[in-house]
Design a protein around this motif. Sequence first.
Motif, PDB file in Angstrom:
ATOM      1  N   SER A 132      34.705  43.147  32.638  1.00  0.00           N
ATOM      2  CA  SER A 132      35.732  42.160  32.954  1.00  0.00           C
ATOM      3  C   SER A 132      36.643  41.947  31.755  1.00  0.00           C
ATOM      4  N   LEU A 133      37.797  41.345  32.013  1.00  0.00           N
ATOM      5  CA  LEU A 133      38.738  41.060  30.927  1.00  0.00           C
ATOM      6  C   LEU A 133      38.085  40.191  29.861  1.00  0.00           C
ATOM      7  N   ARG A 134      37.337  39.193  30.287  1.00  0.00           N
ATOM      8  CA  ARG A 134      36.718  38.281  29.324  1.00  0.00           C
ATOM      9  C   ARG A 134      35.626  38.971  28.512  1.00  0.00           C
ATOM     10  N   GLN A 135      34.908  39.876  29.152  1.00  0.00           N
ATOM     11  CA  GLN A 135      33.871  40.606  28.415  1.00  0.00           C
ATOM     12  C   GLN A 135      34.492  41.453  27.307  1.00  0.00           C
ATOM     13  N   VAL A 136      35.567  42.170  27.636  1.00  0.00           N
ATOM     14  CA  VAL A 136      36.256  42.986  26.626  1.00  0.00           C
ATOM     15  C   VAL A 136      36.870  42.090  25.556  1.00  0.00           C
ATOM     16  N   ALA A 137      37.461  40.972  25.983  1.00  0.00           N
ATOM     17  CA  ALA A 137      38.121  40.059  25.042  1.00  0.00           C
ATOM     18  C   ALA A 137      37.132  39.522  24.013  1.00  0.00           C
ATOM     19  N   ARG A 138      35.918  39.200  24.467  1.00  0.00           N
ATOM     20  CA  ARG A 138      34.927  38.652  23.542  1.00  0.00           C
ATOM     21  C   ARG A 138      34.546  39.670  22.468  1.00  0.00           C
ATOM     22  N   PRO A 167      42.051  37.461  26.874  1.00  0.00           N
ATOM     23  CA  PRO A 167      41.973  38.205  28.129  1.00  0.00           C
ATOM     24  C   PRO A 167      43.330  38.737  28.579  1.00  0.00           C
ATOM     25  N   GLU A 168      44.411  37.982  28.308  1.00  0.00           N
ATOM     26  CA  GLU A 168      45.742  38.455  28.689  1.00  0.00           C
ATOM     27  C   GLU A 168      46.117  39.709  27.909  1.00  0.00           C
ATOM     28  N   THR A 169      45.719  39.769  26.637  1.00  0.00           N
ATOM     29  CA  THR A 169      45.990  40.972  25.838  1.00  0.00           C
ATOM     30  C   THR A 169      45.191  42.148  26.375  1.00  0.00           C
ATOM     31  N   SER A 228      43.941  35.770  39.889  1.00  0.00           N
ATOM     32  CA  SER A 228      43.410  36.628  40.943  1.00  0.00           C
ATOM     33  C   SER A 228      42.918  37.953  40.368  1.00  0.00           C
ATOM     34  N   ALA A 229      43.672  38.501  39.420  1.00  0.00           N
ATOM     35  CA  ALA A 229      43.265  39.762  38.798  1.00  0.00           C
ATOM     36  C   ALA A 229      41.938  39.595  38.071  1.00  0.00           C
ATOM     37  N   GLU A 230      41.804  38.479  37.360  1.00  0.00           N
ATOM     38  CA  GLU A 230      40.557  38.212  36.645  1.00  0.00           C
ATOM     39  C   GLU A 230      39.394  38.064  37.625  1.00  0.00           C
ATOM     40  N   MET A 231      39.641  37.379  38.740  1.00  0.00           N
ATOM     41  CA  MET A 231      38.600  37.171  39.739  1.00  0.00           C
ATOM     42  C   MET A 231      38.143  38.496  40.325  1.00  0.00           C
ATOM     43  N   TRP A 232      39.104  39.391  40.672  1.00  0.00           N
ATOM     44  CA  TRP A 232      38.759  40.674  41.261  1.00  0.00           C
ATOM     45  C   TRP A 232      37.983  41.543  40.268  1.00  0.00           C
ATOM     46  N   THR A 233      38.309  41.433  38.979  1.00  0.00           N
ATOM     47  CA  THR A 233      37.558  42.188  37.978  1.00  0.00           C
ATOM     48  C   THR A 233      36.108  41.725  37.933  1.00  0.00           C
ATOM     49  N   GLU A 234      35.915  40.408  38.014  1.00  0.00           N
ATOM     50  CA  GLU A 234      34.556  39.875  38.034  1.00  0.00           C
ATOM     51  C   GLU A 234      33.812  40.347  39.287  1.00  0.00           C
ATOM     52  N   VAL A 235      34.519  40.349  40.423  1.00  0.00           N
ATOM     53  CA  VAL A 235      33.902  40.824  41.666  1.00  0.00           C
ATOM     54  C   VAL A 235      33.465  42.283  41.509  1.00  0.00           C
ATOM     55  N   ALA A 236      34.335  43.100  40.908  1.00  0.00           N
ATOM     56  CA  ALA A 236      34.009  44.523  40.725  1.00  0.00           C
ATOM     57  C   ALA A 236      32.755  44.698  39.883  1.00  0.00           C
TER      58      ALA A 236
END
Length: 322
Positions: free
Chosen positions: A182-188, A194-196, A303-311
Motif C-alpha cells: 500500500s501507499l502507506r506501507q511504502v511511505a513508512r 503517501p502522496e509522494t 479512493s486510490a488509497e482504499m483500493w490499494t489496501e483492498v488489493a
Amino acid sequence: MDQMDRLMVVEVEIGSLSTADSPRTTGVDQEHVAALAVVQTPLPPITVHRPSMRVIDGLHRLRAAELRGQRKIAVRYFDGGDADAFVLAVESNVTHGLPLTTADRKRAAGRIIASHPQWSDRMIASVSGIAPGTVADIRRRAPGGRTGEESRIGHDGRVRPINGAEGRRLASELIAQNPGLSLRQVARVASISPETVRDVRNRMMRGEDPVPRRGRQASHEVRVEPPRLGRGPSAVPDRDAAQDRAEAVKRLKADPALRFSEIGRTLLRLLNLHTISMEEWDQIIDKVPPHCRGVVAYLASESAEMWTEVAVRVQSKVAETA
C-alpha cells in the motif's frame, strides 16, 4: 494543540474578553450575528486564550450574546502559546461556522509558515484550508524562503527530508519488487508521504524517472534508469491496460459466484467503474467545475488509497489459500 480542556465550560464576563488578532480581517458579519442572536437553543461555547483572554473561536457568537443583552458567555479555555492560539483560530474558522475568505486563509498560512516553519506544506494546508501547492508558493515568496531547511513535520507527525530524492528512489525499488504494497506501507519505509509514493508509482507506470528533474538537480545525482511497471521491457500503454481491466471484469461477470450474490454484484459494479481508459478520464477531469476540483482530488486520492489496501488484503488471502 492538546492544551484546551474540551470538557470544562465556564461562564465568563463578556467585558473581560478581547477580540484582537483575529484571522478574520473583514470583521464581523452583522447578518450572521443577527441570525445567531435569534437562535432559541444554546450556542456552543466559544474558545478563549486564557493567558490573553483573547477570543480564538466564536467572535460571532460573542457579538450575538451582546446583542441579546447577555453579560456572560460560556467559554472553553486554551492554554497554549500565542502562535498555537492563532493556528487554532484559523483551523476552527475553516472547519465550521462562517468560513474565512480565501484572502484571509492565504494571509493566515503566511503567518503560520513564519511561526511554524518546521511544518510541511500539507500540514499547514490542512489547518488553513488552502491547497498544499498554494502554501508552497507562499513559502517560496516569504523572506528567507526555504533557506537552511532540511526536513519538515508532516500531517502524520513524522519528520521527512525536504529533498526526497533518495526516498523516491527507495520507494520505486519497493514498488517494483512488491507492487501489492500500500501507499502507506511504502511511505513508512521510504520516509516520504503517501502522496509522494503515489506520484512515484504513477511515474513508473508512465516509464518516467521516479525523481522529478528538479529533485535530481537538487540532489546532484545522475539519472538512473527507473524501474518500470507492467509487462515486458516497458510500461503498458494506458489503452491496453484499460482493455485488460475490461476483459478481467467481463470474466468475473460470467462467474455465478459473483453474479448471484448481492455482495458479488456490488463488487462487479465497483470494478466496472475502473475499466475506462485515461483518455476517458481526461474528458471527465476537464468537465469538473473549478470550485469542485479540490474535493474531487481529495476523494480520488482517498479512493486510490482504499483500493490499494483492498488489493493487499485480497492478495494476502490468495497467499493463504495457495
